[in-house]
Scaffold this active site. Sequence first.
Site, short mmCIF file in Angstrom:
data_model
loop_
_atom_site.label_atom_id
_atom_site.label_comp_id
_atom_site.label_asym_id
_atom_site.label_seq_id
_atom_site.Cartn_x
_atom_site.Cartn_y
_atom_site.Cartn_z
N GLU A 152 0.95 18.73 -104.98
CA GLU A 152 -0.23 19.21 -105.44
C GLU A 152 -1.51 18.09 -105.13
O GLU A 152 -2.23 18.51 -104.84
CB GLU A 152 0.17 19.71 -106.89
CG GLU A 152 0.75 21.26 -106.90
CD GLU A 152 0.48 21.59 -108.15
OE1 GLU A 152 0.10 20.86 -109.34
OE2 GLU A 152 0.65 22.91 -108.50
N ASN A 163 16.45 20.84 -109.80
CA ASN A 163 17.38 21.43 -109.01
C ASN A 163 18.77 20.83 -108.63
O ASN A 163 19.55 21.30 -107.95
CB ASN A 163 16.84 21.83 -107.66
CG ASN A 163 16.25 20.81 -107.01
OD1 ASN A 163 15.99 19.71 -107.47
ND2 ASN A 163 15.99 20.84 -105.59
N ASP A 205 17.15 13.65 -108.34
CA ASP A 205 16.25 13.61 -109.12
C ASP A 205 15.25 14.59 -109.77
O ASP A 205 14.87 14.48 -110.80
CB ASP A 205 14.86 12.51 -108.54
CG ASP A 205 14.30 13.52 -107.68
OD1 ASP A 205 14.67 14.38 -106.92
OD2 ASP A 205 12.81 13.30 -107.53
N LYS A 247 -0.33 29.58 -101.79
CA LYS A 247 0.35 28.39 -101.19
C LYS A 247 1.80 28.71 -101.28
O LYS A 247 2.32 28.77 -102.39
CB LYS A 247 -0.41 27.04 -101.39
CG LYS A 247 0.20 26.33 -102.58
CD LYS A 247 -0.20 24.91 -102.67
CE LYS A 247 0.34 24.49 -104.24
NZ LYS A 247 -0.10 23.50 -104.54
N PHE A 306 4.35 28.32 -109.95
CA PHE A 306 5.44 28.04 -108.87
C PHE A 306 6.80 28.34 -109.51
O PHE A 306 6.97 27.87 -110.55
CB PHE A 306 5.38 26.47 -108.53
CG PHE A 306 6.32 26.27 -107.07
CD1 PHE A 306 5.61 26.50 -105.87
CD2 PHE A 306 7.43 25.77 -107.44
CE1 PHE A 306 6.82 26.29 -104.61
CE2 PHE A 306 8.37 25.47 -106.30
CZ PHE A 306 8.03 25.92 -105.07
N ASP A 330 20.57 14.20 -102.93
CA ASP A 330 19.39 15.27 -102.79
C ASP A 330 18.65 14.38 -101.81
O ASP A 330 18.88 13.34 -101.47
CB ASP A 330 18.78 15.55 -104.08
CG ASP A 330 17.34 16.09 -103.89
OD1 ASP A 330 17.29 17.13 -103.30
OD2 ASP A 330 16.49 15.76 -104.57
N LYS A 331 17.30 15.16 -101.20
CA LYS A 331 16.37 14.38 -100.25
C LYS A 331 15.38 14.02 -100.79
O LYS A 331 15.15 12.99 -100.92
CB LYS A 331 16.48 15.49 -98.95
CG LYS A 331 15.68 14.29 -98.10
CD LYS A 331 15.34 15.34 -96.79
CE LYS A 331 14.32 16.53 -96.83
NZ LYS A 331 12.87 15.93 -97.06
#
Lengths: 1346, 370
Positions: free
Chosen positions: A673, A982, A979, A739, A715, A416-417
């Site tokens: 956030e 997802n 981490d 946002k 979100f 993952d990034k």
Amino acid sequence: TTSASFPAIGGKKEKQRKKKPKENKTRTVHANILYDNAKGEENPNRNYANNKIKTTKYTVLSFLPKNLFEQFHRFANVYFVFIALLNFVPVVNAFQPELALAPVVFILSVTAIKDLWEDYRRHRSDQEINHMDCLVYSRAERRYVERYWKEVRVGDFIRLRCNEILPADVLLLSSSDPDRLCHIETATLDGETNLKQRQVVRSFFDLDCDFDPLKYNGIIECEKPNNDLNRFRGYIIHQSGRRDALYKENLLLRGCTIRNTEEAVGIVIYAGHETKAMLNNNGPRYKRSKLERQMNVHVFWCVIILLVMCLFAAVGHGLWMFQYGDKRPVFDVLSPEGTDLSPIMSAIYLFLTMIIVFQVLIPISLFVSIEIVKICQVYFIHQDMDLYDEETDSHLQCRALNITEDLGQMQYIFSDKTGTLTENKMVFRRCTVAGVEYSHDANARRLAMYQEMDSEEEDCTSHSGTLPRRDSVTSHQSARVVLRSQSTKSHRRTGSRAEAKRASILSKHTAFSSPMEKDITPDPQLLDKVNECSSQMDFMRFHSQPMSQLPSDLADIIDFFIALTICNTVVVSSPNQPRQKVKLTSTKSIQSNLLRVNKGSSSSSLITNRSSNRGCSSLLSSPSAESTLTKLDEEQPPRGLEHSFGPVPPCYNGKAWNLEDGELRYEAESPDEAALVYAARAYKCSLVGRLPDQVTVELPHLGKLSFELLHTLGFDSTRKRMSVVVRHPLTDQITVYTKGADSSGTTCANSLKIFILVSFIKIVSRTQNYLNLYAADGLRTLCIAKKILSKEQYACWLQHHLQAETAIQGREELLFDSALRLETNLQLLGATGIEDRLQDGVPETIASLRMAGLQIWVLTGDKQETAVNIAYACKLLDPEEEILTLNAFHSNFAPFEIYPSSSPSSSSHTTPFTVLRLGLVIDGRTLAYALDKSLEDKFLAVARSCRSVLCCRSTPLQKSMVVKLVRNKLKVMTLAIGDGANDVSMIQVADVGVGISGQEGMQAVMASDFALPRFRYLQKLLLVHGHWCYSRLANMILYFFYKNAVTLIFWYQFYCGFSGSAMIDQWYLIFFNLMFSAFPQLITGTLDKDVSAETLQQLPQLYVNGQNSEEYKPYMFWMNMIDAFYQSLVCFFIPYFAYADSDVDLFTWGTPITTLALFTILVHLGIETKTWTWMNWLSIAFSTALFFTVALCYNASCPTCYTPSNPYWTMQRLLQDPLFYLLCVITPVAALLPRYFYRACQGTLFPSPVQVGRQLDKLPTETRRNILSLSRVKAGSALSPKPPFLSLSKPSPKVMMLCVVCVCVCVCVCVCVCVRVCVCVCPVNPQNCVFVCEFLYGLNKRDITC
Amino acid sequence: MMASSYNAKEEDGHNSGASNNGGAGVVKSKKPDNTAFKQQRLPAWQPILTAGTVLPAFFVIGLIFIPIGIGLFVSSNNIKEFEIDYTGVDINNPCYNCAKNFSWNSTTPCVCSVPFTLEQPFESNVFMYYGLSNFYQNHRRYVKSRDDSQLNGDQSALKNPSKECEPYRTSEGQPIAPCGAIANSLFNDTLELYHIDSNGTRNTIPLVKKGIAWWTDKHVKFRNPGGNNNLTVAFQGTSKPVNWRKPVYELDPSDPENNGFINEDFIVWMRTAALPTFRKLYRIIQKKSSTTPTLPSGKYLLEITYNYPVLSFDGRKRMILSTISWMGGKNPFLGIAYITVGSICFFLGVVLLIIHHKYDTRNNSPDIPN
């Protein structure tokens, strides 16, 4: 309204509730106190699990059968028990039946004792938990009484005090908090350290006095117990028939801790094992490693060898019997019944006997030993200091305990990034507002300084007190930043443990708040504008001018910052009292009292009034329909001003605000956030308080403004945005601030085009340009937009939304639609660029992992440009590389085509990709096509030829599909590291899942096999521990097979008429593997290091060893078998010839054979051992001593026992016999000569890379460093993963091995011929000659004349 | 299975939650100890097997083994051994007739005499063995077929022998003593040795029949039931093994210390041989004086009371005369083996030396990459 009062309910309760058909889908909870007097059968809650937890597997009675049953799931155990039982059949038995049971019983009981111990530990912890106290309402005593947790039942009312742990899943009915909130800490459930707010059920919102359980009369309908922590749906039915929806915000989960709330009362909904925490607790994972899969194949081969040997012996016995015909010799004893067995029958019986005799060929202790070794390996990995992160005081966790060796065989890494490669510490970098870019140069410089300081401090750690430069340009703030970062850095790098601890404690109190993130240098230009704007607004407010007169760009700026400040779920807390929410206690009550007085006349009842006042909830909940609608109808011009501009609250918990000192702490659910809130604060727009129904913001000149919070649409990853609906205090308009990710944000904004002026389109396009620019810099971009709703629009939307919220079925989809309806036609305000810094050492780690031959794929949800830039930054992509970009343009775009970004040379599949160094970038939409059945092979072909692959905009599902595809199609070992939630699916799919125990909760860690504090630890985990674990285990398994294959008894069958006789005492035979030769191999399997950790890390190429399974190849198994064959020949025939035609008896001859076989096996292990610590020496000495002690004791213990061997005084006599010692010297030497010679030749002629690494270890450090740096340069420039010197002109080891074996065989033959010649030449004893001839020409000597 | 040292409690988190309430100052660090063991940095000897490092070992082994081998070979060659086959397969063999006419039940013993000549005198004590070939005393069922308790003089085992003795456990309703197949097949040839001096007279050579069994066997493992006084009474109610001519208490009526279960010939037989061709110590010829050899060279006569049949299973019977040395009987094998292994080591050492000189030089120079 009807809910105004609750009629006091007596013991009688409506029981005529109709049986609903959906009874099985939902759970109905009644209050227990209503049934206190009734018999247990009448309590409708009686069928639900009580709160007693029992995680133990066994009871005293069930332990033995259940444990045995479980153990017999392992096939090997069944097999060994079968063999042991076979001994009870007199015709076929080979050993004393009781003795033959010993090893199996030993193995089973070791496992059983371990299970028992674990179960006992579980039992004790269960007891402890079950006997914790909590307050349960007792109807009899009319008060809360102390009860044990285990006595809590569903339907009980329990009272919780601050800092108590919740005993069960509880529906919150009352809270001492004036806002009817209850704060809980869920760290034990999901690892998130921030406080979460939970809300009292709406119907009980309005109770002024304390909650009285006696007055409760509701029936709760809710879901069946499930393990989804983030979902709870249901409703409460009051006696009046009114229904109120229940949400997850009403549910307090077991295991959480109550914080900041003096008292709360709730009703137990789920108890014990049905709580969500317990349902989520599904224990460790079992995977089977690649090595074990290979090993099982060879166990199978061992079985086949065993059967062949048994068959051979059986046929031999049949023939031996047959040759005597009817003349039964005296030594061929009849069966006990006195019957004469036919050769065929005795052959069949013998087959079974031989299975018993040869059982050692199947290594009974192998499985146990492997598990012991793995536990030790896990222990050592846990103990590694280099994998310990001082900052978070955490070290690596091995959650799956039996795949350590897989770490050494990885071929593909899927990473993952965000949060994995990057720190997930979001730093505000720059923004664009209303189409104007504010570059925040000073801020950029400040960030650059952090980076420099990082590196500087690595160089000169000693004088960390001296300040580095103080840039003249930086403001006083950034100077302070330097100081601060200096101190924290020193904690992190060099500081003492105590200091680091303090730092980590501090950082724990507020999530994501390193000074780097907090102190943002504002852009002077933008700061001026903000100031100007707010002063204008102040002026206008003072003169009661409408706000709409503000110039639109200034309005956008102020809206932009307001959006940054309030469009989030950040909770404000004060640092001196961590976890204490800043409460507006006094003010609040004053305000509400004021309001009550003001509106007392206009409202119909007190309750509506109150509910209108705090009618909003946080997150997804909403005010009840009627109250909100009433509120909308109300006229409120006077209230607005008064409410929002009321005198600044005199005290916030008695503490003065001091913004400049940064005393406010923001607790955010996600780091971006927090970054945005800190950014806004730098512009003096600070969030000072958040309540479920209002957000207080302090603006320059304007002071504190309270925004009434009507809705929060949280979100989610499909919408990729979040919105808040507020009533703007200045304009009194209902405003939506949104946002979100730019793709969704701009499309929404784009759809606005029809309505908006041309200039606005310009803003959108300009903003889009800047967004691209930001992405190219590797920044995370967010769009900020707003929308003003008219009352009618809002009312209309609200109606639908409320319907969606109260729906039980399909609520998620309805809510999603509802959110989408709100988030259209937005007005774009601007965009932000947040930098997500790379973690320490990521580029180096990636470089060395790549040198180790690992393919690294990055799968991220970020947009392409950002991902590509991060990829460049972490050296995943190289500027010299050609980048292949795969982007699908149309949704019906079936076959995807490849176009190179720069060079046309690689435009088709046929081009040999390997010539170029390629990087592949593919986006989520294209990935969807690429993962299609028809295209996946092509996709893989392309991806394989690329050095690195980057998938952006991929969904969690796609991530796992990519991993699955690569794993299944390429048959490679895959590792997924991530981490966040997802990444969970990807982590679960991969062979080895690694979770980063970072800041995004614990889901990834929970799903992972290994949890690391930082990405860079992956290097040591794989290159060092993976390599070690793999090579240790591989060598140990090979050794095991070898050891068990030394079947001396087989050779003996030729000399005992294939009767299944054994010259080795059955005690030795049975305990040989279990005791005498067990310890050294365990020590070697645990401690052996083929190459030192330093060299392994400096020379990542050595990792290829494990990737190619160099330590455990099928041919090695067979070579070991052949070696074992040879060694058993030597070990058998040297004593055979030494004692030939002597008066030696069976067991006096067998005991030396046992002894020298033990020596041979130990010395063999010695040859294979690479590092000799005192433990190795000790274990070998111990084994030898153990053997002799046991033998001496055993042989002295009983003169008449232990039939048939009856070994009385055998060992004692042998020890007086010089021949015994002579044999013990020569046999191991002769047996191990080929292997020793081969190893020496191999070490010189064709050393494996690992051996070269070991040689490097031996060199003095100085020369070693020179060599390594040289090799590094070479390896960097060369394409091959191996540096040139590691791949010397080496012949294939297989061929060489064969040659050596041939040489050995030749030598053997020579020896035999020598012996023969010697014996025959000296004519003293022709008998000896006969023996040699017998050996050379056949086993039957009758027709031989020498 | 073993790897599940997993605790549900940690997951449930009750413990950690409870303990964290206290002061934050006393949090225990999870930092691992920096000990050599835990960090896997124990001091270690790391041998690297290359031609250069291994080479000395080969030469040393060679240099040690070859002298040992020569010593063993020489001492083995110094042992004098004489062997004579008296099975009587060949028609010229004096025992041919005995062998042909044998049956277990014949009452008249068949006696045959085999003359032989010793070329060299036997100087020290001479051990007289009988050797059997192709006799599988190590057969699995044969080895088991005995009752050690009975042989140890246990009264109950005497009357009720172990099941292992089947089918040689009882005979005609009476328990067999000693029971089992081993005892049943006791070697019962009698060998006598005569020296024929120059004038043709036969001089009996005294054969010592005691001291041929292990001391522990004679004194610990084997005991007569009820001590050694009046064995006839002690063995009352038992039956002799089927193949035996006389009961166990008449094995050596002349010497009560050598009768019954503690008869040394019997004890020697009961120690089952390891290999199908074996010898068993029969008698010892003790050296009389230091001046004369025990068995001077010359003509001898071996007189055999031929009782034991071996032809049915194609066996052979031998008589062996041998002196012994510190390493036991004559066996040149071990000496040869030591010499061979030593030579091979030496040879391989030379091979390694060549390899070392040709290939192994770069290990000493630091410029490996080049």
